[in-house]
Each structure stands twice: as C-alpha cells, then as structure tokens.
Write a protein that holds these residues in place. Structure first.
Motif, short mmCIF file in Angstrom:
data_model
loop_
_atom_site.label_atom_id
_atom_site.label_comp_id
_atom_site.label_asym_id
_atom_site.label_seq_id
_atom_site.Cartn_x
_atom_site.Cartn_y
_atom_site.Cartn_z
N MET A 111 -24.09 41.18 81.14
CA MET A 111 -23.80 39.92 81.80
C MET A 111 -23.88 40.16 83.30
O MET A 111 -23.40 41.14 83.81
CB MET A 111 -22.41 39.47 81.37
CG MET A 111 -21.92 38.24 82.02
SD MET A 111 -20.37 37.66 81.31
CE MET A 111 -19.26 38.98 81.62
N THR A 112 -24.51 39.25 84.00
CA THR A 112 -24.62 39.39 85.44
C THR A 112 -23.44 38.71 86.10
O THR A 112 -22.75 37.92 85.51
CB THR A 112 -25.93 38.77 85.96
OG1 THR A 112 -25.92 37.39 85.64
CG2 THR A 112 -27.13 39.46 85.38
N ARG B 64 -26.50 39.05 77.35
CA ARG B 64 -27.43 39.86 76.56
C ARG B 64 -26.72 40.58 75.43
O ARG B 64 -25.50 40.73 75.45
CB ARG B 64 -28.13 40.85 77.47
CG ARG B 64 -27.18 41.83 78.14
CD ARG B 64 -27.83 42.76 79.16
NE ARG B 64 -28.89 43.54 78.60
CZ ARG B 64 -30.15 43.53 79.05
NH1 ARG B 64 -30.48 42.80 80.09
NH2 ARG B 64 -31.07 44.26 78.48
N VAL B 65 -27.52 41.07 74.51
CA VAL B 65 -27.00 41.87 73.41
C VAL B 65 -26.50 43.19 74.01
O VAL B 65 -27.23 43.85 74.76
CB VAL B 65 -28.10 42.17 72.37
CG1 VAL B 65 -27.58 43.07 71.28
CG2 VAL B 65 -28.65 40.88 71.80
N PRO C 256 -33.53 41.21 74.81
CA PRO C 256 -32.09 41.48 74.89
C PRO C 256 -31.30 40.36 75.54
O PRO C 256 -30.15 40.13 75.18
CB PRO C 256 -32.02 42.76 75.71
CG PRO C 256 -33.25 42.74 76.55
CD PRO C 256 -34.30 42.06 75.71
N VAL C 257 -31.89 39.65 76.48
CA VAL C 257 -31.19 38.55 77.14
C VAL C 257 -31.35 37.31 76.26
O VAL C 257 -32.45 36.80 76.08
CB VAL C 257 -31.74 38.29 78.56
CG1 VAL C 257 -31.07 37.06 79.17
CG2 VAL C 257 -31.53 39.51 79.44
N ARG C 258 -30.24 36.84 75.70
CA ARG C 258 -30.29 35.71 74.79
C ARG C 258 -30.15 34.37 75.52
O ARG C 258 -30.76 33.38 75.14
CB ARG C 258 -29.16 35.81 73.76
CG ARG C 258 -29.30 36.98 72.84
CD ARG C 258 -30.52 36.78 71.95
NE ARG C 258 -30.39 37.60 70.78
CZ ARG C 258 -31.10 38.69 70.55
NH1 ARG C 258 -32.01 39.07 71.41
NH2 ARG C 258 -30.92 39.38 69.46
N ASP D 26 -24.66 38.24 70.10
CA ASP D 26 -25.85 37.91 70.88
C ASP D 26 -25.58 37.98 72.37
O ASP D 26 -26.45 38.35 73.15
CB ASP D 26 -26.33 36.48 70.57
CG ASP D 26 -26.88 36.32 69.19
OD1 ASP D 26 -27.69 37.16 68.78
OD2 ASP D 26 -26.50 35.34 68.52
N LEU D 27 -24.38 37.59 72.76
CA LEU D 27 -24.07 37.37 74.17
C LEU D 27 -23.32 38.51 74.85
O LEU D 27 -23.33 38.62 76.06
CB LEU D 27 -23.26 36.08 74.33
CG LEU D 27 -23.91 34.83 73.73
CD1 LEU D 27 -22.91 33.67 73.74
CD2 LEU D 27 -25.17 34.48 74.48
#
Length: 151
Positions: A1-2, A15-16, A66-68, A126-127
C-alpha cells in the motif's frame, strides 16, 4: 500500500502481500512434489496435479498483477479478469461499499466497486489491507474529485 497525503488526493494503491504470493507458490511446489512421489496412485496424481496447477496459476496471477486497486484524483484502476486492468473515472463509479457476511464460523468482508455494468470484488487477501479502510480511502478520493472546481 502506498502512502497518502491527507490534505491532497495522493495516489493510493493496494496490492497482494508478497507473503501471500510466496505461500501460494510454495504450496504449489509442495503439492507438485507430492504428486511426483505418488505417481503409482493415478487418482491422487490427478488430484494433486490439478491442485498444483491451480495454486501455480494463482501465484502467477499475483506476480503479473500484484496491484489490485489503484486510485488517484481522476479515478480508480482495478484488476479485471486474470491480470487485465480497467480504468474507471470517478463519475463512472456508482458505489463503493463493503459486503460483510457471516455463515457458520466464517466471516467474509469484500470491497465492492460498482459501475453501471460491472461489480468488482476484492478481499483482504487481494488488497493487503482492511477492506473498510480501503473503502474509506476510496470514498475520500472520490469526494475530493467531485468537489474540485474543474471536476
């Protein structure tokens, strides 16, 4: 996560988690090894082969996409299908909500991003973050975009 800048609508992405990818890949290797060492039992070989293939396919999807969910001031990008992406402008997003269900001993939470013709579902797996937090962040970005003078 950004990261996010609370004053502005800094881009965000979820992302995963890498550990989930590693677990899926490792499980695929273990199951494939079990299949290889028990080649005398055709039914087990078939079952283990299908399971290994499925786990490997899930791990590969996580590596390829990877980024959902990613969002910014203009809209949200979601994974669609196996590893495709779809960009949704904020006006195209009809609803962002969390669906919670309890059945027996299971408690599932899914982030739902709804458009006029699609529904995108994402879980914690997923997140890599709580779906309530992601929904709140997406709503914040969506409100900021709607309140912009040019938006």
């Amino acid at each position: 996560m950004t990261g996010v800048n609370e004053e502005g609508g800094a881009p965000r992405s979820w992302r995963v988690p890498p550990v989930h990818i590693a677990v899926k890949a490792g499980a695929a290797v273990v199951v494939a090894t079990l299949a290889a060492v028990s080649s005398g039992d055709r039914q087990f070989l078939l079952l283990a082969g299908v399971a290994a293939f499925g786990l490997a396919a899930l791990a590969l999807r996580d590596v390829l996409a990877p980024v959902r969910v990613a969002a910014d001031a203009e809209g949200v990008t979601v994974v669609r299908g196996y590893a495709g992406r779809r960009r949704l402008a904020w006006p195209a997003v009809a609803a962002i909500r969390v669906d919670e269900r309890r059945r027996l001993l299971l408690h599932t939470r899914l982030l739902e991003i709804e458009t006029a013709d699609d529904l995108f579902l994402f879980s914690f797996f997923d997140l890599g973050a709580d779906v309530h937090d992601v929904a709140a962040d997406l709503e914040r970005l969506r409100r900021r975009a709607a309140s912009r003078p040019d938006g």
